[in-house]
Motif scaffolding. Structure first.
Motif, PDB file in Angstrom:
ATOM      1  N   LYS A  30       0.805  -1.219   0.000  1.00  0.00           N
ATOM      2  CA  LYS A  30       0.000   0.000   0.000  1.00  0.00           C
ATOM      3  C   LYS A  30       0.841   1.273   0.000  1.00  0.00           C
ATOM      4  N   THR A  31       2.136   1.153   0.188  1.00  0.00           N
ATOM      5  CA  THR A  31       2.991   2.341   0.255  1.00  0.00           C
ATOM      6  C   THR A  31       4.186   2.188  -0.675  1.00  0.00           C
ATOM      7  N   GLY A  32       4.811   3.305  -0.952  1.00  0.00           N
ATOM      8  CA  GLY A  32       6.043   3.298  -1.727  1.00  0.00           C
ATOM      9  C   GLY A  32       5.843   2.966  -3.192  1.00  0.00           C
ATOM     10  N   GLY A  33       6.941   2.613  -3.857  1.00  0.00           N
ATOM     11  CA  GLY A  33       6.900   2.284  -5.275  1.00  0.00           C
ATOM     12  C   GLY A  33       6.836   3.513  -6.161  1.00  0.00           C
ATOM     13  N   GLN A 179      11.285   5.313  -1.230  1.00  0.00           N
ATOM     14  CA  GLN A 179      10.069   4.579  -1.566  1.00  0.00           C
ATOM     15  C   GLN A 179      10.374   3.195  -2.159  1.00  0.00           C
ATOM     16  N   PHE A 180      11.664   2.868  -2.283  1.00  0.00           N
ATOM     17  CA  PHE A 180      12.074   1.571  -2.811  1.00  0.00           C
ATOM     18  C   PHE A 180      12.925   0.844  -1.774  1.00  0.00           C
ATOM     19  N   ASP A 181      12.633  -0.438  -1.585  1.00  0.00           N
ATOM     20  CA  ASP A 181      13.378  -1.269  -0.644  1.00  0.00           C
ATOM     21  C   ASP A 181      14.516  -1.951  -1.401  1.00  0.00           C
ATOM     22  N   GLN A 182      15.749  -1.552  -1.085  1.00  0.00           N
ATOM     23  CA  GLN A 182      16.890  -2.109  -1.803  1.00  0.00           C
ATOM     24  C   GLN A 182      17.160  -3.569  -1.447  1.00  0.00           C
ATOM     25  N   ASN A 183      16.490  -4.092  -0.424  1.00  0.00           N
ATOM     26  CA  ASN A 183      16.641  -5.500  -0.072  1.00  0.00           C
ATOM     27  C   ASN A 183      15.610  -6.387  -0.766  1.00  0.00           C
ATOM     28  N   PRO A 185      14.404  -7.720  -4.279  1.00  0.00           N
ATOM     29  CA  PRO A 185      14.973  -7.808  -5.637  1.00  0.00           C
ATOM     30  C   PRO A 185      14.196  -7.014  -6.682  1.00  0.00           C
ATOM     31  N   LYS A 186      12.860  -7.071  -6.624  1.00  0.00           N
ATOM     32  CA  LYS A 186      12.062  -6.344  -7.607  1.00  0.00           C
ATOM     33  C   LYS A 186      12.218  -4.836  -7.439  1.00  0.00           C
ATOM     34  N   PHE A 193      16.789   2.328 -12.057  1.00  0.00           N
ATOM     35  CA  PHE A 193      16.371   3.314 -13.043  1.00  0.00           C
ATOM     36  C   PHE A 193      15.754   4.556 -12.405  1.00  0.00           C
ATOM     37  N   PHE A 194      15.668   4.589 -11.074  1.00  0.00           N
ATOM     38  CA  PHE A 194      15.003   5.716 -10.424  1.00  0.00           C
ATOM     39  C   PHE A 194      15.688   7.040 -10.743  1.00  0.00           C
ATOM     40  N   PHE A 195      17.010   7.101 -10.573  1.00  0.00           N
ATOM     41  CA  PHE A 195      17.721   8.369 -10.758  1.00  0.00           C
ATOM     42  C   PHE A 195      17.665   8.826 -12.210  1.00  0.00           C
ATOM     43  N   ASN A 196      17.716   7.859 -13.146  1.00  0.00           N
ATOM     44  CA  ASN A 196      17.638   8.205 -14.555  1.00  0.00           C
ATOM     45  C   ASN A 196      16.259   8.780 -14.887  1.00  0.00           C
ATOM     46  N   ARG A 197      15.206   8.113 -14.405  1.00  0.00           N
ATOM     47  CA  ARG A 197      13.847   8.591 -14.672  1.00  0.00           C
ATOM     48  C   ARG A 197      13.558   9.888 -13.915  1.00  0.00           C
ATOM     49  N   PHE A 198      14.163  10.018 -12.758  1.00  0.00           N
ATOM     50  CA  PHE A 198      14.031  11.255 -11.984  1.00  0.00           C
ATOM     51  C   PHE A 198      14.538  12.434 -12.813  1.00  0.00           C
TER      52      PHE A 198
END
Length: 587
Positions: A30-33, A179-183, A185-186, A193-198
């Motif tokens: 329900k949160t993040g992403g 908003q992304f959990d680096q632990n 895998p998905k 790609f977050f920084f690129n899309r940012f």
């Protein structure tokens, strides 16, 4: 809304747990992403619309309306942009120490909206401008320059925007990455790609500014252009607040500067102490969240447990002895400094796109049929190039690099920066050649060449920025300690700031050394091409220094710790490969 914030400096006071807006553990479904990250990035999109809509056309307002000399106008613009990015350090510090990234973005967004509203008034009220000046008096340099009273409101507005914009920039990318959990895998894959899309997203905002807002400023009115920017910022803050239930929050973990200062002081006080026979004897070595490294070994002395520090009542006093985690976090920050110093000159080159390149355009043929393109709108080519290369990075360069290097990220963040620095050198060479040709044709043939000859330098700087900005942002966020993520983003922004300040300094030095023969308000009487050649040479020397530092940098690795037969700890990456603690990272 309830955000539970703990205070204090101890490592265990707050372990960086991710919570929802009520302070409870997050429900990842329900949160993040990307949805939450998109709502957050709307604030940075609006900040970019405001700032680029101002900076890319401000120099023409200062020269043509306020009658301020070209070199002085360039300095005003570069000082404004420099201050904006420098204040990112303040915004990052406040977020890490007290506010948290969410409150910081909301607060500084409101400040930005206030500043742009004030700028709208400063450029609309007639008494804030000097008398109009006809073309003859302008050519004879007889126009009345704006006085201090008329500039006061303008400066107040600009530096309110600088305060708000700096605070947004230093926190919005970190809050978005939260908003992304680096632990997971998905989510880790999305994070790549977050920084690129940012940066792709905010470049869309920049493109809107130089096409739409610059046209409105020049043809409808400055007040209308800046008023639209102010309204955009208000809407963005409202969107940010409405998205509160969908965000993931990381609580502030105390002042990062306090941790750095304490470790440095304790290391100095204990400089005479001998090193322990093994690092495991250092304070809280076994429970350290960061693996011990050999670089900056002198700082290890801050964690030495001597007779006094080892006493039970003193062992947990951070002003008597540091923990191994704190020492290693300070080492991480210090390892960023060499890269920080060699990224500055790129932004000095970039600053020319907002000053002398815009001035070049005013001395060139900008007509398409009967339509006269605003000089500031030629920055469109800069942002189109950025959008092109950020798209190619994600769709072509990174997948291709993955096949070659067999690494998830394709190319490293420092390799991105290095590519960008090469583009910046080429840009200044192209700019110098084109400016010399433009001036010679204007003087000898009394003919204005097409302003589209500026496209090569815009293209090269835009391509360089697509690599440098994304590479730097990723490097400073991912290589920093978790508790210092916002301040590290501020450190990255300070490279942009220093680039603009170095530009102002170079302009002043060149004016003095050349007796104002290179940089003149009438570019046909100056030699701006020599200034561009100077930047190209400095850029080449800077690249060689960067290459040396980059090849020696040891990347922070996502790790788990295992124990060898001899009792020593080993750092292992997620694929199980052991990393040499004293080795150098891969450029």
């Amino acid at each position: 809304m309830v955000l539970v914030v703990t205070h204090g400096d101890k490592d265990d006071a707050n372990d960086g747990t991710v919570v929802d807006f009520r302070g409870n553990p997050v429900d990842k479904s329900k949160t993040g992403g990307w949805f939450a990250a998109g709502l957050i990035l709307a604030t940075e999109l609006s900040e970019r619309i405001c700032v680029m809509g101002i900076s890319m056309n401000l120099v023409t307002y200062l020269v043509e309306i306020l009658h301020i000399p070209s070199a002085k106008s360039a300095t005003i613009v570069t000082n404004f942009m420099g201050t904006l990015n420098l204040l990112g350090l303040l915004g990052g510090f406040l977020a890490d120490a007290k506010l948290g990234r969410y409150l910081a973005v909301a607060t500084f967004g409101a400040i930005t909206a206030l500043g742009v509203t004030l700028l709208t008034l400063a450029t609309t009220i007639p008494s804030m401008r000097p008398p109009l000046c006809d073309s003859y008096r302008n050519q004879q340099h007889l126009c009345i320059e704006a006085d201090g009273h008329q500039l006061a409101m303008l400066y107040a507005a600009l530096y309110l925007i600088a305060l708000g914009g700096g605070g947004i920039k230093s926190n919005v990318s970190g809050f978005g990455s939260d908003q992304f959990d680096q632990n997971d895998p998905k989510e880790e894959k999305d994070m790549i790609f977050f920084f690129n899309r940012f940066y792709f997203g905010i470049s869309i905002g920049s493109l809107f500014s130089v096409i739409v807002l610059v046209y409105i400023q020049d043809n409808v009115g400055r007040g209308w252009g800046y008023g639209i920017s102010a309204g955009t910022m208000v809407i963005a803050v409202a969107v940010l607040l409405c998205g509160t239930p969908w965000y993931r929050f990381k609580r502030p973990q105390g002042s990062p500067l306090t941790v750095i200062w304490r470790v440095l002081i304790l290391a100095w006080k204990k400089r005479g102490h001998p090193y322990p026979s093994h690092p495991s004897l250092l304070n809280e070595y076994q429970s350290s969240r960061v693996l011990h490294t050999e670089k900056f070994k002198c700082l290890d002395k801050a964690a030495i447990l001597d007779g006094f520090a080892g006493a039970s009542e003193n062992k947990n006093n951070p002003w008597i002895v540091s923990t191994m985690t704190q020492v290693e976090e300070v080492k991480m920050v210090l390892k960023l400094i060499p890269i920080w110093s060699t990224c500055i000159l790129f932004w000095t080159v970039y600053s020319q796109m907002t000053t002398f390149t815009i001035e070049q355009a005013t001395f060139m043929n900008r007509k398409i049929g009967s339509f006269d393109i605003p000089a500031g709108s030629f920055s469109t080519f800069l942002f189109i190039t950025i959008l092109l290369f950020t798209s190619l990075n994600e769709k072509l360069f990174v997948p291709l690099a993955r096949k070659i290097t067999h690494k998830v990220q394709g190319i490293t963040s420092l390799q991105r920066v290095g590519i960008g620095l090469i583009f910046s050198i080429a840009a200044m060479v192209a700019a110098a050649v084109i400016e010399k040709q433009r001036r010679e044709i204007a003087v000898q043939q009394n003919h204005k060449i097409r302003a589209f000859w500026l496209v090569p330098q815009y293209f090269l700087v835009g391509a360089g920025e697509a690599f440098v900005y994304v590479g730097q942002l990723e490097f400073f966020i991912r290589e920093a300690p978790e508790r210092m993520k916002s301040m590290s983003t501020g450190l990255f922004l300070s490279t942009i700031s220093m680039g603009f300040f170095v530009s102002s300094l170079l302009v002043s030095v060149v004016e003095k050394v050349t007796n104002k023969s290179w940089l003149r308000s009438d570019l046909n009487m100056g030699k701006v091409d020599n200034f561009y050649w100077l930047l190209a040479v400095l850029g080449l020397l800077n690249f060689l220094v960067f290459l040396t530092f980059a090849m020696r940098h040891q990347y922070k690795v996502k790790q788990h710790i295992s124990t060898c037969d001899n009792g020593e700890k080993e750092l292992k990456t997620s694929n199980g490969l052991t990393v040499d603690k004293t080795g150098e990272g891969e450029y």
